[in-house]
Design a protein around this motif. Sequence first.
Motif, PDB file in Angstrom:
ATOM      1  N   UNK A 916     -45.876  15.951 -87.674  1.00  0.00           N
ATOM      2  CA  UNK A 916     -45.027  16.751 -88.558  1.00  0.00           C
ATOM      3  C   UNK A 916     -43.606  16.698 -88.016  1.00  0.00           C
ATOM      4  N   UNK A 917     -42.665  16.276 -88.840  1.00  0.00           N
ATOM      5  CA  UNK A 917     -41.239  16.278 -88.500  1.00  0.00           C
ATOM      6  C   UNK A 917     -40.524  17.161 -89.489  1.00  0.00           C
ATOM      7  N   UNK A 918     -39.855  18.198 -88.988  1.00  0.00           N
ATOM      8  CA  UNK A 918     -39.130  19.151 -89.841  1.00  0.00           C
ATOM      9  C   UNK A 918     -37.716  19.286 -89.307  1.00  0.00           C
ATOM     10  N   UNK A 919     -36.710  19.001 -90.147  1.00  0.00           N
ATOM     11  CA  UNK A 919     -35.310  19.004 -89.728  1.00  0.00           C
ATOM     12  C   UNK A 919     -34.493  19.925 -90.615  1.00  0.00           C
ATOM     13  N   UNK A 920     -33.642  20.732 -90.003  1.00  0.00           N
ATOM     14  CA  UNK A 920     -32.753  21.622 -90.741  1.00  0.00           C
ATOM     15  C   UNK A 920     -31.575  22.024 -89.891  1.00  0.00           C
ATOM     16  N   UNK A 921     -30.530  22.541 -90.546  1.00  0.00           N
ATOM     17  CA  UNK A 921     -29.297  22.783 -89.805  1.00  0.00           C
ATOM     18  C   UNK A 921     -28.837  24.225 -89.760  1.00  0.00           C
ATOM     19  N   UNK A 922     -29.300  25.114 -90.651  1.00  0.00           N
ATOM     20  CA  UNK A 922     -28.753  26.471 -90.618  1.00  0.00           C
ATOM     21  C   UNK A 922     -29.871  27.513 -90.555  1.00  0.00           C
ATOM     22  N   UNK A 923     -29.477  28.771 -90.667  1.00  0.00           N
ATOM     23  CA  UNK A 923     -30.430  29.859 -90.433  1.00  0.00           C
ATOM     24  C   UNK A 923     -31.554  29.892 -91.469  1.00  0.00           C
ATOM     25  N   UNK A 924     -31.307  29.395 -92.681  1.00  0.00           N
ATOM     26  CA  UNK A 924     -32.380  29.387 -93.682  1.00  0.00           C
ATOM     27  C   UNK A 924     -33.509  28.450 -93.267  1.00  0.00           C
ATOM     28  N   UNK A 925     -33.177  27.454 -92.431  1.00  0.00           N
ATOM     29  CA  UNK A 925     -34.202  26.532 -91.956  1.00  0.00           C
ATOM     30  C   UNK A 925     -35.005  27.111 -90.800  1.00  0.00           C
ATOM     31  N   UNK A 926     -34.510  28.191 -90.219  1.00  0.00           N
ATOM     32  CA  UNK A 926     -35.276  28.838 -89.155  1.00  0.00           C
ATOM     33  C   UNK A 926     -36.612  29.369 -89.694  1.00  0.00           C
TER      34      UNK A 926
END
Length: 1004
Positions: A916-926
């Motif tokens: 599983x690879x999950x990538x995000x940049x801001x707080x909504x991705x937390x």
Amino acid sequence: MAEHKHGDSSKGPGNLPPIYEAESTALSPLVTLPANDAAGESDSSPNLPPHQRADITNVPVTPGIHQNTYQTPSLQRTGAIESGGYFTQDPTKNDLTSTAKSLPVRSRQDVPTEGGSTSPDDLIRGSLSGEEVLRRMSYAAAGHKESISDILSAAPDLGLTGNIISATFTTPHILRYHKNGEWELGNRHGMSALFDAFAYLSSDECPWNHSVVAWTGEVECPLSDRTNVPGNTTSIPGLNHLSAPIPLDGDLPPTPPNADGLWISRKHQKDLEDRLLQDKRLRMVPVWLCDANEMDEEGVTLNDQGRWKRYADNALYPLFHYKQHEPNDGRAERIDWANFYRANLQFADKIIEMYKPGDVVVVHDYQLMLLPSMLRQRVPNMYISFFLHCPFPSSEFLRCLPRRKEVLEGLLGSNLIGFQSYSYARHFTSCCTRILDFPSDAGGVDAFGARVEVGVYPIGVDTKRVEQLAWSDEVTEKYNTLKQMYKGKKIIVGRDRLDSVRGVAQKLMAFERFLELYPEWREEVVLMQVTSPTSIRDDKEAENKIASRVNELVMKINGEFGSLGFSPVQHYPQYLAPVEYFALLRAADIGLITSVRDGMNTTSLEYVVCQRDTHGPVILSEFSGTAGSLRDAIHINPWDLTNVAKQIHKALSMSPDKRRSMQSNLYTHVTTQNVQNWISKFLRKLVGTLASNRNGNATPLLDRAALLQRYRDANRRLFMFDYDGTLTPIVRDPQSALPSEKVMRTLSTLASDERNAVWIISGRDQDFLQQHLGHIAGLGFSAEHGSFIRHPGQTNWENLAEKLDMSWQSRVLEIFQQYTDRVPGSFIERKRCALTWHYRQAEKDLGLQASGEAYDELTSTVATKWDVDVMTGKANVEVRPKFINKGEIVKRLVKEYTSETAGQDGTSDTAGLQFVLCCGDDFTDEDMFRALNNLSGARLAADHVFTVSVGASNKATLAKWHVLEPQEVIGSAALLVGVGPEFAGTLSQVNLAAISGLEGRVPT
């Protein structure tokens, strides 16, 4: 082996008196000693630590730098872990409360964390501040020999084992191998101060248990032992065409390694390893750098040994000394970078084999700049420090390095980074801000939820050892011979390596100018210049040019100002034996150092010690790292030849009283700020740093090799990508954030593999995602933070929020409109289930202030009446329904792809997701990261999940890994499936290094 001894425990923490440290010498955040408080201290108090002796309270570290520069605010941390030491031969000598199991650690998941987390953030919170720890350690050491109990009692909750693992690139020995299995160990030139520090840490004088991890260096094989002896010597390169080096042991010049490969049996390897490990002066564990297919159970074949240091020597060393190569096509550099990466990787593997929780790892110098991050990737809670022994350049120079970001990120895996001077430390923090966009100040860098402390710790020399050597009978005999040989003459001494940064040519030109300006000194002064070959083997062309220039200047000066009976310049292009070296330093009337860029020049420190009785001045380049410490030396600009000539005249004409006063101050500083004091102070600062919660849990750099390995091993894979800031950069106009051709090609290739499920989970609306990415077959979408979902291969969107109360939108729209009218450049984005107010195009300060006010107003009004979340993002404020977020989508997808399915043979397949690879940049991705962390161990194996935070902002994240920018996300994904022009010809340097690290060799 140092034995653990308990200190005096009769005084509790509450009875500890304040510890004072001199403002001019303090490098740790202790209370400054006022001048009128020193009266009670005796100048002859040898048992007190240096910072409590009144006779040295005016010794500087860096001129013009106030003590406040080095002070760190007091912060707290808690937690504990106890572990025994593996260095102590007798475990009963380790006076710790418990002993942890010694397990080899190969991955970050394998590291034991008995008693809970061992991160600095968790261990000391609510306990002791860094300043309190340093105060206790200083107090414990005052008046008696410091023991490991003193250190452990000063910071009991850190769970320190008392073990130090020092990593340095090469051993202090030159290794020569004979076919009969005999090993010859010679002395390696350079880095004597570092090796003396290692010897101190390994001695009974130091409370720590110490081992060194180092590369064997280029193992030499005498010609008589080779299987392919050349018919003549024309194929053997000389050290340089004007030098005739004489090693310290008086033997033949070093024999170049066998270029066609040197095979060493496993038994002979073991013999060397045992010999180094049992060395009484310095316990060492060698690293055999080689390709994976070059080592087996029978032995190791060493091919092209110089490749492991080629990138460090040819790319980093020149640039760090402000020397820039001509641009090239990068084909050779990409191979050198891969070998540099693999060398650091093999060091990391060796350290992990030895490591136990609570050990301290200290990494030294530019050849191992990637090692801290690699260790952090495997053991996120490891205690790591790094010390750079050479200069660190300004951002204008460092940004010329193609791999500048990787080098900086490698260092930021440390808890503490030490430099020789304040300017080097300032350059580093400036580079982190200008190149990586990390917040920084004079005391450190804030990077991904952690504080990386930065400090100035000028190295010293082992003054006792220098004095013992310098005043031995053999040296005294040589000294008397020199004084008799040059009776009636003034002797100026220079000793430098033969490379451009040492300023030998500048020294000779300045001496020539001196003889022109002051004819009265002709035939009265002799310059004795010793030049040893450069340590950079592949820089022979440049070295030969410098050697030619030096030779021309020597002949010119001797021809113009010399005679048949006298030559004003005596040039010795060779190594000097220690006896000759120290005799020369004692005989000198002036020490002249004109380096144009240098780290810590220990020759100047040894010269000061050798001038104990004769008080010869030292003329020191202001570009040397030593200049900040030796304030009483005569500082010169080596490029100003006339001024250097004047300073030589000034030094020769100086009155005896002035010379004595200058030498007294210099000698006091050098003998008190010695190498033992340096390493002790550095380690004390590290313990104090670890006792501060500013060193929170750092998020390590994404390990591409581990990512590729897991991808290759998996049959069922799930990819989840945010869009803005993850697949595309953040731009002022959201509608301009369009996917690049490489993004679409990478996503298309990923989705075309039936073993992959690829999803875009974004805050964007359905129309945007459909327009720009909808044509990619096999791609799944979640729009508006989870409000809408569209499965791969389908065209209809499912509304997950259709039953929710949306009446709040009219009130939010009114509030957003008010702030849009107030802030020029801001605008409102209307989505079906969310409203977003953007201020990317507005004036930054005005937008930030208005966003704070809007957030407060929305949370106090709308959020209390309706079930909505008010969120601040990157230059925006968004309101959306509660219970609709990216985390819920992640849970839904994991459940779908791990549910029981029927196999082709009719049997059920419950293997679940294996990658599983999950990538995000801001707080909504937390929310996504949180959901995956909660699912790890239940539906997913923890080592199968890669959560990656994107961006350089200083944020505490729930992700396990980080990358700096969207192009690294795409580069990592492209590495997995072989997308991009680099796979048609040559791999990018970063991906080539990752594949090389995984496969154990550079792909051809």
